[in-house]
Scaffold this motif. Structure first.
Motif, mmCIF file in Angstrom:
data_model
loop_
_atom_site.group_PDB
_atom_site.id
_atom_site.type_symbol
_atom_site.label_atom_id
_atom_site.label_comp_id
_atom_site.label_asym_id
_atom_site.label_seq_id
_atom_site.Cartn_x
_atom_site.Cartn_y
_atom_site.Cartn_z
ATOM 1 N N ARG A 4 0.836 -1.197 0.000
ATOM 2 C CA ARG A 4 0.000 0.000 0.000
ATOM 3 C C ARG A 4 0.875 1.253 0.000
ATOM 4 O O ARG A 4 0.608 2.222 -0.731
ATOM 5 C CB ARG A 4 -0.920 0.003 1.231
ATOM 6 C CG ARG A 4 -1.997 -1.050 1.210
ATOM 7 C CD ARG A 4 -2.606 -1.248 2.573
ATOM 8 N NE ARG A 4 -3.368 -0.074 2.980
ATOM 9 C CZ ARG A 4 -4.660 0.088 2.788
ATOM 10 N NH1 ARG A 4 -5.345 -0.861 2.176
ATOM 11 N NH2 ARG A 4 -5.280 1.160 3.200
ATOM 12 N N ASP A 30 -5.567 7.606 5.452
ATOM 13 C CA ASP A 30 -5.764 6.199 5.108
ATOM 14 C C ASP A 30 -4.614 5.345 5.628
ATOM 15 O O ASP A 30 -4.826 4.259 6.197
ATOM 16 C CB ASP A 30 -5.888 6.056 3.592
ATOM 17 C CG ASP A 30 -6.061 4.609 3.158
ATOM 18 O OD1 ASP A 30 -7.091 4.019 3.491
ATOM 19 O OD2 ASP A 30 -5.157 4.078 2.491
ATOM 20 N N THR A 31 -3.392 5.836 5.430
ATOM 21 C CA THR A 31 -2.215 5.074 5.875
ATOM 22 C C THR A 31 -2.158 4.951 7.388
ATOM 23 O O THR A 31 -1.910 3.869 7.934
ATOM 24 C CB THR A 31 -0.930 5.743 5.359
ATOM 25 O OG1 THR A 31 -0.963 5.807 3.923
ATOM 26 C CG2 THR A 31 0.303 4.946 5.779
ATOM 27 N N TYR A 85 -4.679 2.566 8.798
ATOM 28 C CA TYR A 85 -4.236 1.179 8.627
ATOM 29 C C TYR A 85 -3.228 0.798 9.705
ATOM 30 O O TYR A 85 -3.331 -0.272 10.320
ATOM 31 C CB TYR A 85 -3.620 1.009 7.241
ATOM 32 C CG TYR A 85 -3.202 -0.409 6.928
ATOM 33 C CD1 TYR A 85 -4.132 -1.341 6.483
ATOM 34 C CD2 TYR A 85 -1.877 -0.818 7.084
ATOM 35 C CE1 TYR A 85 -3.758 -2.644 6.194
ATOM 36 C CE2 TYR A 85 -1.494 -2.114 6.803
ATOM 37 C CZ TYR A 85 -2.437 -3.027 6.357
ATOM 38 O OH TYR A 85 -2.069 -4.307 6.092
ATOM 39 N N LYS A 132 -12.174 -2.525 9.923
ATOM 40 C CA LYS A 132 -11.956 -1.150 10.368
ATOM 41 C C LYS A 132 -12.372 -0.986 11.827
ATOM 42 O O LYS A 132 -13.455 -1.406 12.228
ATOM 43 C CB LYS A 132 -12.715 -0.177 9.465
ATOM 44 C CG LYS A 132 -12.113 -0.076 8.070
ATOM 45 C CD LYS A 132 -12.842 0.946 7.235
ATOM 46 C CE LYS A 132 -12.128 1.142 5.909
ATOM 47 N NZ LYS A 132 -12.044 -0.091 5.102
ATOM 48 N N SER A 146 -9.676 4.481 13.034
ATOM 49 C CA SER A 146 -10.335 5.709 12.588
ATOM 50 C C SER A 146 -9.729 6.938 13.259
ATOM 51 O O SER A 146 -9.475 7.956 12.595
ATOM 52 C CB SER A 146 -11.831 5.627 12.891
ATOM 53 O OG SER A 146 -12.496 6.792 12.456
ATOM 54 N N GLY A 174 -6.480 7.623 11.798
ATOM 55 C CA GLY A 174 -6.627 8.275 10.498
ATOM 56 C C GLY A 174 -6.804 9.779 10.626
ATOM 57 O O GLY A 174 -6.226 10.550 9.852
ATOM 58 N N GLN A 186 -13.075 9.114 5.326
ATOM 59 C CA GLN A 186 -13.217 7.755 5.841
ATOM 60 C C GLN A 186 -14.576 7.161 5.471
ATOM 61 O O GLN A 186 -14.690 5.955 5.208
ATOM 62 C CB GLN A 186 -13.043 7.745 7.355
ATOM 63 C CG GLN A 186 -11.614 8.003 7.813
ATOM 64 C CD GLN A 186 -11.438 7.835 9.308
ATOM 65 O OE1 GLN A 186 -12.195 7.125 9.960
ATOM 66 N NE2 GLN A 186 -10.431 8.491 9.868
ATOM 67 N N ASP A 233 -14.599 5.649 2.135
ATOM 68 C CA ASP A 233 -14.093 4.277 2.176
ATOM 69 C C ASP A 233 -15.195 3.311 2.613
ATOM 70 O O ASP A 233 -15.378 2.231 2.032
ATOM 71 C CB ASP A 233 -12.913 4.212 3.141
ATOM 72 C CG ASP A 233 -12.075 2.949 2.942
ATOM 73 O OD1 ASP A 233 -12.508 2.060 2.205
ATOM 74 O OD2 ASP A 233 -10.986 2.874 3.535
ATOM 75 N N HIS A 273 -4.072 -1.920 -3.510
ATOM 76 C CA HIS A 273 -5.303 -1.145 -3.329
ATOM 77 C C HIS A 273 -6.435 -1.671 -4.183
ATOM 78 O O HIS A 273 -7.592 -1.328 -3.973
ATOM 79 C CB HIS A 273 -5.070 0.324 -3.681
ATOM 80 C CG HIS A 273 -4.147 1.016 -2.747
ATOM 81 N ND1 HIS A 273 -4.486 1.318 -1.448
ATOM 82 C CD2 HIS A 273 -2.874 1.452 -2.906
ATOM 83 C CE1 HIS A 273 -3.459 1.933 -0.854
ATOM 84 N NE2 HIS A 273 -2.489 2.008 -1.714
ATOM 85 N N ARG A 306 -8.690 3.449 -4.296
ATOM 86 C CA ARG A 306 -7.708 4.434 -3.859
ATOM 87 C C ARG A 306 -8.305 5.826 -3.692
ATOM 88 O O ARG A 306 -7.874 6.598 -2.817
ATOM 89 C CB ARG A 306 -6.550 4.484 -4.867
ATOM 90 C CG ARG A 306 -5.479 5.526 -4.580
ATOM 91 C CD ARG A 306 -4.627 5.202 -3.366
ATOM 92 N NE ARG A 306 -5.300 5.498 -2.100
ATOM 93 C CZ ARG A 306 -4.712 5.473 -0.926
ATOM 94 N NH1 ARG A 306 -3.446 5.146 -0.817
ATOM 95 N NH2 ARG A 306 -5.383 5.760 0.160
ATOM 96 N N GLY A 321 -11.985 7.952 -0.754
ATOM 97 C CA GLY A 321 -11.916 9.020 0.236
ATOM 98 C C GLY A 321 -11.724 10.386 -0.394
ATOM 99 O O GLY A 321 -12.274 11.390 0.081
#
Length: 277
Positions: free
Chosen positions: A10, A156-157, A160, A179, A184, A187, A223, A226, A248, A254, A257
């Motif tokens: 990713r 996003d990264t 994760y 998730k 969250s 994020g 978010q 997503d 992705h 990708r 979001g």
């Protein structure tokens, strides 16, 4: 091992995207980024076609949706009024096409479902991407576009990473089982960090407080972009929207979001422009 391999993949995909953006920034600038957005819309429309209409047998319905979604996007880049007009006309056209192509089946629920998916799809890959495109037409458009991508991608990264390291409590397990609330929150932290960096290097004359609020709000809304695509994929029983981006899946995986965050950031740009005038 699999988790970190996924993370590295990713991250590599994100770095490739960043390298392309930097190359466009140095070379083609605004026009290059607009071409990139247009290309993403074409691929995204094709991917969404496969998600929303994978069980649809009518080639006419599929082809009409693909062409009309691109027309909605093209019109929306000209003006919001043009976009809303073409969207309305396109939706009417889809309703007519669906009725003519499937009325003999007598399945009213099916017909209404196809029409609802068409309306949703035209909004998702027609109207929403136009906001990202229109950001490039604003003063300091490239810098704002970089801010948009940085806030969403960093969020996003970090979501994760936080989810992998300390994630325990699920947010919406029926929609996206992996998730977590911890992810969250991570994020949002990532979006705030990215927003601060962009403010420091690109917009030091602006209010830091306003930028942090815009970063957090954009990251939060992003978010849900997503979550929304996860919902579409789970209903369609597909894992990824496509395979064009390693780690992705497809383009929509990708930019989901980005699509949701772009109207938020465009609104922030217009408010800041109004306050400074």
């Amino acid at each position: 091992m699999t988790t970190w391999k996924s993370f590295l993949t990713r991250a590599a995909s994100a770095l490739v995207a960043l390298a392309i953006i930097i190359g466009l920034y140095v070379g083609w600038a605004v026009d290059g980024l607009k071409i990139t957005v247009g290309f993403a819309v074409i691929v995204g429309a094709w991917e969404l076609l496969g998600i929303l209409f994978q069980k649809e047998n009518s080639v006419v319905v599929k082809a009409s949706f693909f062409v009309l979604s691109l027309l909605v996007f093209a019109a929306s880049t000209i003006s919001l009024s043009s976009g809303s007009l073409v969207y309305s006309l396109s939706l009417i056209a889809m309703i007519i096409i669906v009725l003519l192509s499937s009325h003999k089946k007598g399945d009213l629920l099916y017909m209404s479902g196809v029409q609802a998916r068409a309306a949703l799809g035209l909004f998702y890959v027609g109207l929403l991407p136009s906001f990202a495109y229109r950001i490039l037409d604003q003063a300091y458009g490239i810098s704002w576009f970089v801010f948009l991508l940085a806030v969403v991608f960093a969020g996003d990264t970090m979501a994760y990473v936080f989810g992998v390291l300390i994630g325990k409590h699920k947010v919406m397990p029926s929609v996206s089982p992996k998730k977590t609330w911890q992810g969250s929150i991570g994020g949002i932290v990532g979006s705030l960090i990215a927003g601060f960096v962009c403010w420091h290097f690109l917009f030091p004359e602006q209010s830091l407080g306003i930028f942090l609020v815009l970063s957090a709000l954009s990251g939060f809304v992003g978010q849900f972009g997503d979550f929304f695509e996860s919902l579409l994929k789970r209903v369609a029983e597909v894992k990824d929207s496509g395979k064009i981006m390693p780690g992705h899946g497809g383009v929509l995986d990708r930019i989901d979001g980005v699509l949701f965050a772009s109207p938020v950031i465009l609104t922030g740009i217009l408010i800041l422009s109004h306050l400074s005038s």
